[in-house]
Design a protein around this motif. Structure first.
Motif, mmCIF file in Angstrom:
data_model
loop_
_atom_site.group_PDB
_atom_site.id
_atom_site.type_symbol
_atom_site.label_atom_id
_atom_site.label_comp_id
_atom_site.label_asym_id
_atom_site.label_seq_id
_atom_site.Cartn_x
_atom_site.Cartn_y
_atom_site.Cartn_z
ATOM 1 N N GLU A 159 3.448 6.908 -1.386
ATOM 2 C CA GLU A 159 2.472 7.339 -0.389
ATOM 3 C C GLU A 159 1.469 6.215 -0.218
ATOM 4 O OE1 GLU A 159 -0.515 10.529 -1.186
ATOM 5 O OE2 GLU A 159 0.583 11.585 0.398
ATOM 6 N N VAL A 160 1.287 5.769 1.030
ATOM 7 C CA VAL A 160 0.360 4.685 1.302
ATOM 8 C C VAL A 160 -0.739 5.191 2.222
ATOM 9 C CG1 VAL A 160 2.123 2.915 1.007
ATOM 10 C CG2 VAL A 160 1.694 3.857 3.280
ATOM 11 N N GLU A 161 -1.877 4.541 2.120
ATOM 12 C CA GLU A 161 -3.033 4.903 2.932
ATOM 13 C C GLU A 161 -3.334 3.752 3.860
ATOM 14 O OE1 GLU A 161 -7.396 6.786 2.079
ATOM 15 O OE2 GLU A 161 -6.853 5.008 0.938
ATOM 16 N N THR A 162 -3.200 4.006 5.144
ATOM 17 C CA THR A 162 -3.570 3.014 6.135
ATOM 18 C C THR A 162 -5.029 3.227 6.507
ATOM 19 O OG1 THR A 162 -3.043 4.336 8.098
ATOM 20 C CG2 THR A 162 -1.216 3.197 7.024
ATOM 21 N N ALA A 163 -5.487 2.439 7.435
ATOM 22 C CA ALA A 163 -6.860 2.616 7.901
ATOM 23 C C ALA A 163 -7.014 3.882 8.709
ATOM 24 C CB ALA A 163 -7.284 1.413 8.740
ATOM 25 N N ALA B 186 -8.662 -4.560 -4.160
ATOM 26 C CA ALA B 186 -7.661 -4.700 -3.105
ATOM 27 C C ALA B 186 -6.914 -6.000 -3.318
ATOM 28 C CB ALA B 186 -8.337 -4.683 -1.732
ATOM 29 N N GLY B 187 -5.586 -5.916 -3.282
ATOM 30 C CA GLY B 187 -4.767 -7.086 -3.541
ATOM 31 C C GLY B 187 -4.047 -6.985 -4.858
ATOM 32 N N GLY B 188 -4.496 -6.058 -5.729
ATOM 33 C CA GLY B 188 -3.735 -5.751 -6.918
ATOM 34 C C GLY B 188 -4.153 -6.510 -8.154
ATOM 35 N N ARG B 189 -4.999 -7.561 -8.085
ATOM 36 C CA ARG B 189 -5.370 -8.292 -9.275
ATOM 37 C C ARG B 189 -6.438 -7.545 -10.046
ATOM 38 N NH1 ARG B 189 -7.083 -14.129 -8.403
ATOM 39 N NH2 ARG B 189 -8.462 -13.169 -6.871
ATOM 40 N N VAL B 190 -6.420 -7.689 -11.343
ATOM 41 C CA VAL B 190 -7.388 -7.004 -12.193
ATOM 42 C C VAL B 190 -8.417 -8.006 -12.670
ATOM 43 C CG1 VAL B 190 -7.699 -5.715 -14.309
ATOM 44 C CG2 VAL B 190 -5.666 -5.362 -12.927
ATOM 45 N N GLY B 191 -9.706 -7.642 -12.547
ATOM 46 C CA GLY B 191 -10.756 -8.509 -13.048
ATOM 47 C C GLY B 191 -10.875 -9.807 -12.291
ATOM 48 N N GLY B 192 -10.357 -9.869 -11.072
ATOM 49 C CA GLY B 192 -10.415 -11.096 -10.283
ATOM 50 C C GLY B 192 -11.780 -11.280 -9.660
ATOM 51 N N ARG C 206 -12.522 4.333 3.915
ATOM 52 C CA ARG C 206 -13.910 3.877 3.775
ATOM 53 C C ARG C 206 -14.088 2.477 4.358
ATOM 54 N NH1 ARG C 206 -18.116 6.271 4.033
ATOM 55 N NH2 ARG C 206 -17.278 7.812 2.580
ATOM 56 N N LYS C 207 -13.129 1.607 4.105
ATOM 57 C CA LYS C 207 -13.205 0.247 4.629
ATOM 58 C C LYS C 207 -13.143 0.246 6.147
ATOM 59 C CE LYS C 207 -10.771 -4.185 4.269
ATOM 60 N NZ LYS C 207 -9.639 -4.893 3.611
ATOM 61 N N ALA D 230 -16.400 1.783 7.655
ATOM 62 C CA ALA D 230 -17.520 0.852 7.584
ATOM 63 C C ALA D 230 -17.420 -0.216 8.672
ATOM 64 C CB ALA D 230 -17.561 0.201 6.205
ATOM 65 N N ALA D 231 -16.213 -0.775 8.822
ATOM 66 C CA ALA D 231 -16.032 -1.817 9.844
ATOM 67 C C ALA D 231 -16.263 -1.261 11.243
ATOM 68 C CB ALA D 231 -14.623 -2.410 9.725
ATOM 69 N N ALA D 232 -15.771 -0.036 11.481
ATOM 70 C CA ALA D 232 -15.922 0.565 12.803
ATOM 71 C C ALA D 232 -17.383 0.875 13.106
ATOM 72 C CB ALA D 232 -15.083 1.837 12.897
#
Length: 483
Positions: free
Chosen positions: A38-42, A220-226, A262-263, A266-268
């Motif tokens: 299950e994916v969440e789009t904008a 976002a992007g999947g990296r941890v602690g980046g 939420r992203k 906010a942009a809208a």
């Protein structure tokens, strides 16, 4: 052989999605068209079907990561490529003579494009056991090994997501549901006796995005602690909380990646606030006659089964008022240098959901009778709160209503939905002293406020629209002089 499943183009100009949860685990056997993620789009939650039948070999993305369209999500070990293939994809068995008696496949997976094979294309004959043995590869052997693994625990996707958010290993949970199904209560029972770490993760989950089992929120992007854009590090509060927090165990901070609805919201809102010059006006109305009419509707057996509410009546009033004040049902096309005037009303209904603010719209609301309008609004709001709203439901709105009164608020100045000229806010209905028939009486009063794009709508036009809506609610019979 191993097949890779990528994130398909979900349409509506979307270029990325956030992976909310996996519906499968490594070693699970999946069928063609079975939901794997299950994916969440904008704009909405979308369930992704598998274009292959086989055994899940590897999950390549962690829940919570933002995935660009076309990126690999998971791999599946399949016996043969007897599934959807894109146009131009070479067939490994092109040397096998076609079987004219083989039935043509007609199903198409949404998001993966049309089937390349048609009735005009030769059918491939099923491979014999001898042929398959002669052409066996190491990948085929891996597929066999994977298929021998035990299928994962029986659990529905929402419960699997809850377990992931709380850091619960489903393989160690005994299901109390039918046929050993793991229920929500089973997962919560495990957490209730766990250490404080999963509790902190639960708070992170309720903030909007899942936390990983190590207590680290994935950006976002999947990296941890980046590193973030500001040079900081994204971490869950549990990672740097004291052993015994002074506030009774509550997390001092919870950091949540800005993603999904939420992203987009906010942009809208930023784009709307700094593009369209906002103005607003308000009107307080005695809606006692409308509430009395509403009670009559609810007692009418002909309307039984239709959830007609004050929101339904306001929506109908808005549709009628727009016929007399069409400038509020338009948009400013800056690129074309034109004002687009709509000849229909796609009525947006702002809904407060666990995912954030969503605005599904009732298409051609101006042409619906009151019972039909009530059913349409009810279906859209329920779908929004259940997370099943489709991108099509969220697109194409021409004007919006937001019912802030259900939150106990009297009035407000809402920001326009981008591309729309107006948004109407309904305040709370309160019983208070009001002038009625030259006397003071307790009446039901509501404040209406409208925000509008001043490039499209003059103050006088907004005022006329608002007074028309107010007149219908204060004197429902006045609608006869408007239509």
């Amino acid at each position: 052989m191993i097949r890779t499943i990528t994130l398909p183009d979900l349409g509506e100009g979307l270029t990325e999605s956030d992976l909310v949860e996996w519906s499968v685990a490594v070693g699970d056997t999946v069928e063609l068209n079975q939901v794997v993620a299950e994916v969440e789009t904008a704009k909405a939650l979308v369930q992704l079907p598998s274009p292959y039948a086989g055994v899940v070999a590897e999950l390549l993305v962690e829940p919570g990561a933002t995935v660009p369209v076309g990126s690999a999500l998971l791999t599946v070990a399949v016996d043969e490529p007897s599934v959807v293939e894109s146009a131009g994809t070479p067939h490994p068995a092109a040397d096998v003579p076609p079987d004219p008696a083989a039935p043509a496949r007609t199903s198409v997976l949404v998001g993966y494009g049309p089937l390349a094979e048609t009735s005009a294309r030769p059918r491939r004959r099923s491979r014999s056991a001898a042929w398959a043995a002669a052409h066996a590869t190491a990948e085929d052997a891996a597929a066999v090994a994977l298929s021998a693994r035990r299928v994962g625990p029986k659990v529905l996707p929402p419960v699997r997501k809850l377990a992931h958010d709380l850091g619960v290993d489903l393989n160690k949970v005994d299901g109390s549901g039918k046929d050993g199904m793991i229920t929500r209560e089973d997962v919560l029972h495990v957490v209730s006796g766990a250490d404080p770490a999963p509790v902190a993760q639960a708070r992170a989950a309720t903030a909007g995005r899942p936390a990983s089992r190590s207590g680290t929120v994935r950006p976002a992007g999947g990296r941890v602690g980046g590193a973030t854009a500001s040079g900081g590090t994204v971490r869950a509060a549990a990672a740097h909380e004291p052993a015994s927090p002074p506030n009774g165990g509550a997390a001092r901070e919870v950091r949540t990646p800005i993603s999904g609805v939420r992203k987009q919201t906010a942009a809208a809102m930023v784009a709307s606030a700094f593009t369209a010059p906002h103005a607003s006006t308000s009107l307080t109305v005695d809606v006692t006659p409308t509430l009395e009419l509403l009670e009559q509707f609810r007692a009418d057996r002909v309307l039984a089964g239709h959830r007609i509410s004050i929101l339904t009546l306001v929506a109908k009033a808005v549709a009628i008022a727009l016929r007399r004040n069409p400038t509020l049902n338009a948009r400013w096309d800056d690129a074309a240098g034109e004002i687009v005037q709509y000849g229909y009303v796609n009525l947006g209904i702002a809904a407060d959901t666990p995912r954030g603010l969503l605005v599904p719209c009732v298409k051609d609301a101006d042409g619906l009778r009151l019972p039909e309008l009530a059913d349409a609004i009810g279906a859209l709001t329920e779908a929004a709160r259940a997370g099943t709203t489709t991108p099509a439901d969220l697109a194409g709105g021409t004007i919006t209503i937001t019912n802030i009164g259900v939150l106990g608020v009297d009035t407000g100045t809402p920001i326009l939905v981008p591309g729309q000229a107006a948004i109407l806010a309904m305040g709370a209905i309160r019983r208070q002293p009001w002038e009625f028939q030259d006397q003071i009486a307790l009446r039901h009063v509501m404040t209406l406020s409208v925000s509008f794009d001043h490039r499209l709508v003059d103050g006088a036009e907004a005022a006329h629209f608002l007074t028309d809506v107010g007149a219908i609610l204060a004197r429902p019979g006045s609608v006869l002089s408007m239509v």
